[in-house]
Design an enzyme around this catalytic site. Structure first.
Site, PDB file in Angstrom:
ATOM      1  CG  ASP A 192      -2.066  -0.765   1.233  1.00  0.00           C
ATOM      2  OD1 ASP A 192      -2.297  -1.395   0.190  1.00  0.00           O
ATOM      3  OD2 ASP A 192      -2.816  -0.765   2.224  1.00  0.00           O
ATOM      4  CE  LYS A 243      -8.357  -0.016  -1.279  1.00  0.00           C
ATOM      5  NZ  LYS A 243      -8.742  -0.886  -0.233  1.00  0.00           N
ATOM      6  CG  MET A 257      -8.798   6.569   7.048  1.00  0.00           C
ATOM      7  SD  MET A 257      -9.656   5.141   6.390  1.00  0.00           S
ATOM      8  CE  MET A 257     -10.254   4.376   7.881  1.00  0.00           C
TER       9      MET A 257
END
Ligand code: SAH
Length: 356
Positions: A136, A158, A273
Site C-alpha cells: 500500500d 489507495k 481517516m
C-alpha cells in the site's frame, strides 16, 4: 538438510514438533527461535543449564534424558552442537524452506505507521522470505528493500479520493500468486486489522484454500499520537480510548458510530481517516455534549520527517489544522490526555513540527 541453528535458519515444510539433542551453550536461543515458529520443543539433556531450566519451569519446553525419546516422534531433530537435521535428508540446503512441492501462502504484515524502525522483526523476516510483495501507499516503503531483489513488487495504493486498486482485484492478486506457489507478503501501513481490510483478505485467501499468517503491526492509532508526545491513556485522566473511522462524516448513513455515546463515554477518541470530516465530527461531538474546550490534536505524517501536530480545543481544532495546512495521513486525538503531558498555551493553540 543441514542448517546452522540460531543464524537465520529455515525449517523444512511446516514442522510442529522439534527435539533438540546435545544442547550447546546457545541452546536456549535455538529453543526461543523454535518457539517463535510455533513448534513444540523438547530438549534432550541430563544437565540443563539455568536458562533451559527456566524455560522448562515456565512450561515452554519439555526436558527429557538423552536417548530416551524416539526420534521418529519429532518432525525435526536439531543437533544443537552445530547443525539442524530435517526429516528429508535429501532436501536442499538452507535458504529453501519448501522442499518438494511448493505450497504458497499469504502473510499479512502490518508495517507500522511509516518509518522502517517501526516495522516489527517478524515483519522484516517475512519480507526477507517473500517471493511477492503487494504493498500500500502508507506501508513503510523502505521495507521493500528487505525483500529479495528478485521478488515481484506490486503497488496497490489507495490514494484518498483518488486512484485505487479495487479490493477484489487485490484479493485476486494474493490468491493467484499464492496458488502459483509463491510466498506472498501483503504489506500495509499500521496493523492489517485496524481499518486495513486484513479481514477481507484473510477471508478471500482462506476460502480459496490459501494458508494465511498474520504479523501484527504498530497501529498509527496509538503510535502516531505517541510519536507526537500524546498518550492515548494516562493514569487518573482517562479509563481508555476508542478508535473510529472518519472516512465518512457523521451525517453519512454509512457512518454507524454512535457519537452521543462517544461524547459521554469519558474515553480518548482517536479518529483515523478524518482530515476531511474533522469539522463535522468535532461539531457533532460538541452538539452531543462534549465540551468545546476539550483538548484535541491533529498529528500528520507521524514518524516521518514531515511530522507536524496542532493542538487546540475541540471547537477549534479542525480549523487550526486546516490553517496550518495539515493533510492526510493524519490522526485526530480528542480528550484530556492530549493535555496530560502538554499543558495548553495561554491562547489555547499550539503548533509544532515535532514534539518538544
Ligand atoms: N491500518 C492502519 C490504518 C489504515 S487507515 C493502521 O493501523 O495504522 C489510514 C489512516 O491511518 C490514515 O488516514 C491516517 O488517519 C492514519 N495513518 C496511517 N499512517 C499515518 C501516519 N504516518 N501519520 C498519521 N496518520 C497515519
Amino acid at each position: 538438510m543441514e542448517i546452522e541453528p540460531t543464524s537465520g535458519w529455515t525449517l523444512p515444510g511446516r514442522p510442529e514438533s522439534a527435539l533438540v539433542t546435545r544442547p550447546g551453550p546457545r541452546a536456549s536461543e535455538t529453543v526461543h527461535a523454535l518457539l517463535d515458529r510455533g513448534l513444540r520443543v523438547t530438549v534432550a539433556t541430563s544437565s540443563p543449564d539455568a536458562r533451559l531450566r527456566d524455560l522448562a519451569g515456565r512450561g515452554l519446553v519439555a526436558l527429557t534424558e538423552p536417548g530416551v525419546s524416539d526420534l521418529e516422534d519429532f518432525d525435526v531433530v536439531i543437533r544443537d552442537t552445530a547443525h539442524l537435521r530435517g526429516g528429508d535428508p535429501g532436501a536442499p540446503a538452507r535458504g529453501d524452506a519448501r522442499p518438494g512441492r511448493r505450497r504458497g501462502e499469504v502473510v499479512l504484515v502490518g508495517g507500522g505507521p511509516g518509518p522502517l524502525g517501526l516495522l516489527t522483526l517478524a515483519g522484516a523476516e517475512a519480507l526477507r522470505a517473500a517471493d511477492v510483495v503487494v504493498y500500500d501507499r502508507l506501508a513503510p516503503l523502505a521495507a521493500l528493500d528487505l525483500a529479495p531483489s528478485g521478488a515481484e513488487r506490486i503497488p496497490v495504493g489507495k490514494i484518498p479520493r483518488g486512484e485505487f486498486t479495487p479490493q477484489e482485484q487485490i484479493n485476486a492478486i494474493l490468491v493467484n500468486r499464492a496458488q502459483q506457489g509463491a510466498t506472498v507478503v501483503r504489506l500495509k501501513g499500521g496493523d492489517s486489522f485496524v481499518f486495513g481490510r486484513g479481514g477481507e483478505e484473510w477471508l478471500a485467501c482462506t476460502s480459496a484454500g490459501i494458508p494465511v499468517r498474520v504479523v501484527p503491526g504498530v497501529t498509527s492509532a496509538v503510535a502516531v499520537p505517541g510519536l507526537a508526545g500524546l498518550p492515548v491513556t494516562h493514569r487518573a485522566v482517562t479509563p481508555g480510548f476508542v478508535v473510529v473511522s472518519g472516512h465518512v462524516g457523521p451525517d453519512d448513513p454509512r457512518n454507524q458510530v454512535d457519537w452521543a455515546v462517544l461524547a459521554g463515554a469519558g474515553l480518548t477518541i482517536v479518529v483515523l481517516m478524518g482530515v476531511a470530516t474533522l469539522p463535522a465530527i468535532a461539531e457533532r461531538l460538541v452538539t452531543c455534549g462534549l465540551p468545546g474546550d476539550t483538548p484535541a490534536a491533529v498529528v500528520a505524517d507521524g514518524g516521518l520527517p514531515s511530522q507536524r501536530r496542532v493542538i487546540a480545543p475541540l471547537g477549534q481544532v479542525a480549523q487550526a489544522a486546516q490553517q496550518a495546512g495539515l493533510g492526510a495521513p493524519a490522526v485526530a486525538i480528542i480528550g484530556a490526555t492530549v493535555a496530560a503531558l502538554t499543558p495548553a498555551e495561554p491562547d489555547g493553540l499550539q503548533m509544532s513540527p515535532m514534539p518538544d
